[in-house]
Design a protein around this motif. Structure first.
Motif, short mmCIF file in Angstrom:
data_model
loop_
_atom_site.label_atom_id
_atom_site.label_comp_id
_atom_site.label_asym_id
_atom_site.label_seq_id
_atom_site.Cartn_x
_atom_site.Cartn_y
_atom_site.Cartn_z
N THR A 299 40.27 33.06 19.28
CA THR A 299 38.87 32.70 19.09
C THR A 299 38.12 32.65 20.42
O THR A 299 36.95 33.03 20.50
N PHE A 303 34.97 35.01 21.32
CA PHE A 303 33.71 34.32 21.65
C PHE A 303 33.18 34.78 23.01
O PHE A 303 31.98 35.07 23.16
N GLN A 334 27.78 34.12 15.09
CA GLN A 334 28.98 33.62 14.42
C GLN A 334 29.44 34.56 13.32
O GLN A 334 30.64 34.76 13.12
N ILE A 337 31.38 37.19 15.14
CA ILE A 337 32.68 36.69 15.59
C ILE A 337 33.66 36.64 14.44
O ILE A 337 34.81 37.09 14.55
N LEU A 611 35.70 27.04 17.88
CA LEU A 611 34.44 27.78 17.97
C LEU A 611 33.25 26.83 18.14
O LEU A 611 32.32 27.12 18.90
#
Length: 699
Positions: A299, A303, A334, A337, A611
């Motif tokens: 993650t 990111f 988001q 992602i 996140l």
């Protein structure tokens, strides 16, 4: 010992095998998923069984005893038989008589292996709140219960009953009515029950108001459907943690069955082996990818690859001094992602497919906004008549079918191209779908295509909206508490020495972490969680909760309990900070359940927390935010849609002094996500073996 006595013992052993009230597969799954604890009454089963053997049942010789132990009867006997043996040891004659009356066929046991027949729906012990039991000397199979087929003390009672016909004296059945003590029922109107009580204000506020006079639990009635509302921390902790499997089922109705293809998903699926294997596969993917990237979380990698574009967009708006909705920007990035994590960067970079993913999320959100009304049975006619929820659901299902076919086709082609001819049994993974798709092409697939499509759809919705709303609410509270925003910024400035905040900085950013937990507590996005349903009859603080009862954990009440949180509607992150140790109060965070917990907890909890941390710390590190619109920060005024969220608001931002050198470099840098190649057979074996070891914390 006569041959008749030996035959009688064989008869009672057969009755032990037949004395269940559910299908064999149901109890087998339930037992192997259960984490037995010493204080759990059911966990004394093995001890009680051995104690019973040591006392010596008539005709049970050492050979038979050893054979039963070796066949793992002790570890695989169904729930009702466990109860039966406890009753036998405790001399609870009414219950023993009743289980013989309800005796049913069961599976045969072979040296630890089970020959499972087709699932049959069997009788339940408890049909109503009060029931009379009468013993007439026979069981449902029609065979006579001989005095020799039971231990001597019970034999004498049965024999005396047969001779005298005096039930109350012989069987000690002083009470022929067995009353189930349910939690107190809120008075309501005829047939409608508490329908109008829940219509006065948002449902979580209505249930909190109704429960003011009650402690652990109370009952509500909606159009004849009885439901139990959990009203205290102790009760909620018990069903989410220590008794998580007894409350592991979900409510169901026509709309939910249609949405999940008859519960072929992750959220509403029955707690069976396939359900646990999907969760295990999810955790294994992130665990293996972390090992591949030298303990660096995937993650964080994704990111940091997306962040430069997000930074540049906010910087442009900042320089123009234009007000903007920060939520829209968070949503845009988001969703990208999550698309990388689920489907890979190739699909996330495809503007058409990314836009379709966002459309599916929007349609899912429209349907889920009425989820509580659906589970509460507030509109029973919606199950039979055309209505907006059904229309929205059909649109979402059509969109899901079209989108998933395109994604599956693209992912399958990518997987085929990534393998050499001599690597046909290998799996090359860069995303969740790379893990799941190859498991479909097995002789005996672990999952079905429908299951995978539904799971991916649920992950799209939960992974986008939950994180977006939390980050958006965090920024709101930073704006409403400017001193706190400065405090968070100074902490980041003093502890983060590079241009980017990474997950390794978490341990030093105590105030930032406390603000995240306070946002999760105060907002309580899913205020009533996802309702549970009991899989067996169970007890809760002196109350009996019958099998297949809908149970509602009032997380809103838990997170705003004045006995636990002083001034509960104030944003105060210091409640989670140990001032002496200058650390986070970990124990206090354990009693918060924004993601649920236990086997039914959110499988993406750690991904979401990582996140959220990366978003909020990166935003506050680089920008100072101020509100443009008037917004009430009291969560009681928030809208309950798919999540509990504040009304839309705009902000203006000021750029803090920071270096952008690495941002420019990263914006042109190739993806650092590596490809993990593994043997398919080893992967399957690992998923099957590790599913029993999946802890609640991992969930």
């Amino acid at each position: 010992m006569t041959e008749t006595d030996k035959a009688s013992i064989k008869s009672i052993i057969e009755k032990l095998k037949r004395g269940c009230v559910k299908s064999s597969e149901y109890y087998l799954d339930l037992f192997y998923l259960r984490q037995l604890k010493h204080e759990d009454k059911i966990s004394t089963f093995c001890y009680e069984m051995e104690k019973l053997f040591d006392k010596g049942l008539p005709g049970l010789d050492e050979e038979n005893r050893t054979r039963m132990l070796r066949s793992r009867l002790l570890s695989a006997v169904p729930e009702t038989i466990k109860n039966y043996l406890e009753w036998l040891s405790e001399k609870k004659w009414p219950e023993i008589v009743h289980i013989f009356e309800k005796s049913v066929d069961y599976k045969e046991i072979y040296q630890g292996k089970f020959q499972i027949k087709e699932e049959v729906y069997l009788n339940k012990i408890y049909k109503s709140r009060t029931r009379s039991y009468k013993f007439n000397g026979t069981c449902s199979s029609g065979s006579f219960i001989s005095p020799n087929s039971l231990p001597k003390s019970l034999s004498d009672k049965i024999e005396n009953f047969i001779k005298t016909g005096n039930q109350s004296k012989c069987l000690d059945l002083r009470k022929t009515n067995l009353t189930i003590k349910l939690p107190p029922l809120i008075p309501g109107k005829f047939y409608l029950g508490n329908y109008f009580d829940l219509k006065e204000q948002p449902v979580h506020l209505s249930l909190t108001k109704l429960g003011e006079k009650y402690h652990h639990a109370f009952c509500i009635n909606i159009f004849g459907q009885l439901m139990v509302v959990l009203n205290s921390r102790e009760a909620i902790v018990q069903i989410l943690s220590s008794k998580t499997l007894e409350y592991a089922d979900r409510p169901s109705c026509f709309l939910l069955q249609l949405a999940t293809n008859n519960s072929k998903d992750l959220v509403f699926s029955k707690p069976n082996i396939q359900w646990l294997q999907i969760r295990t596969a999810f955790h294994k993917f992130f665990s293996d990818m972390k090992k591949l990237h030298d303990r660096k979380d995937m993650t964080e990698i994704v990111f940091l690859e997306i962040w430069p574009d997000m930074y540049n967009q906010i910087e442009g708006l900042t320089n123009k001094k234009e007000p903007y909705e920060i939520k829209k920007i968070i949503y845009e990035f988001q969703s990208k992602i999550l698309s990388v994590l689920l489907f890979g960067d190739e699909i996330a970079e495809d503007k058409y497919l990314l836009n379709e993913i966002r459309k599916l999320d929007t349609k899912s959100k429209e349907f889920i906004s009425g989820l509580y009304n659906i589970m509460l049975n507030m509109n029973p006619l919606d199950n039979f008549l055309d209505n907006p929820s059904l229309s929205t659901l059909c649109q979402a299902l059509n969109l899901q079918k079209s989108l998933m076919c395109k994604i599956f086709e693209r992912a399958t082609r990518r997987a085929r191209n990534s393998l050499l001819s001599d690597q046909s049994d290998n799996i090359c993974m860069r995303s969740i779908i790379d893990l799941l798709l190859p498991l479909l092409s097995l002789e005996k697939s672990l999952f079905t295509e429908t299951q995978i499509k539904n799971v991916l759809t649920e992950l799209i919705f939960a992974g986008i909206d939950g994180i977006v709303n939390t980050v958006n609410s965090f920024i709101l509270y930073m704006c409403l508490n400017s001193n706190l925003q400065t405090r968070v910024y100074m902490e980041i400035k003093n502890n983060v020495h590079g241009d980017f905040v990474v997950l390794g900085d978490k341990k030093n950013l105590i105030v930032t972490e406390a603000c995240i937990y306070e946002t999760l507590r105060l907002v309580s996005q899913i205020p009533l969680g996802i309702f549970r349903k009991t899989v067996i009859r169970t007890e809760l603080f002196g109350y009996v909760i019958p099998e297949e009862t809908i149970v509602i954990p009032n997380l809103w009440k838990l997170h705003h309990d004045e006995k636990i949180y002083k001034d509960p509607f104030k944003f105060d992150p210091d409640r989670f900070i140990d001032a002496e140790k200058l650390s986070l109060k970990i124990d206090d965070t354990k009693f918060m359940f924004p993601f649920g917990t236990g086997k039914r907890g959110c499988p993406g909890k750690n991904v979401a927390l990582n996140l959220i941390f990366l978003f909020v710390s990166s935003l506050v590190k680089n920008f100072e935010f101020k509100l443009v619109d008037d917004v009430d920060g009291d969560p009681r005024s928030f809208r309950l849609t798919s999540n509990l969220e504040p009304k839309s608001f705009r902000v203006q931002s000021t750029l803090r002094i920071t270096s952008t050198t690495n941002l420019i470099q990263m914006s042109t840098k190739k993806s650092e996500v590596k490809t993990l190649c593994t043997d398919r057979s080893s992967l399957i074996k690992s998923i099957q073996e590790n599913r029993h070891n999946l802890s609640d914390d991992e969930s």
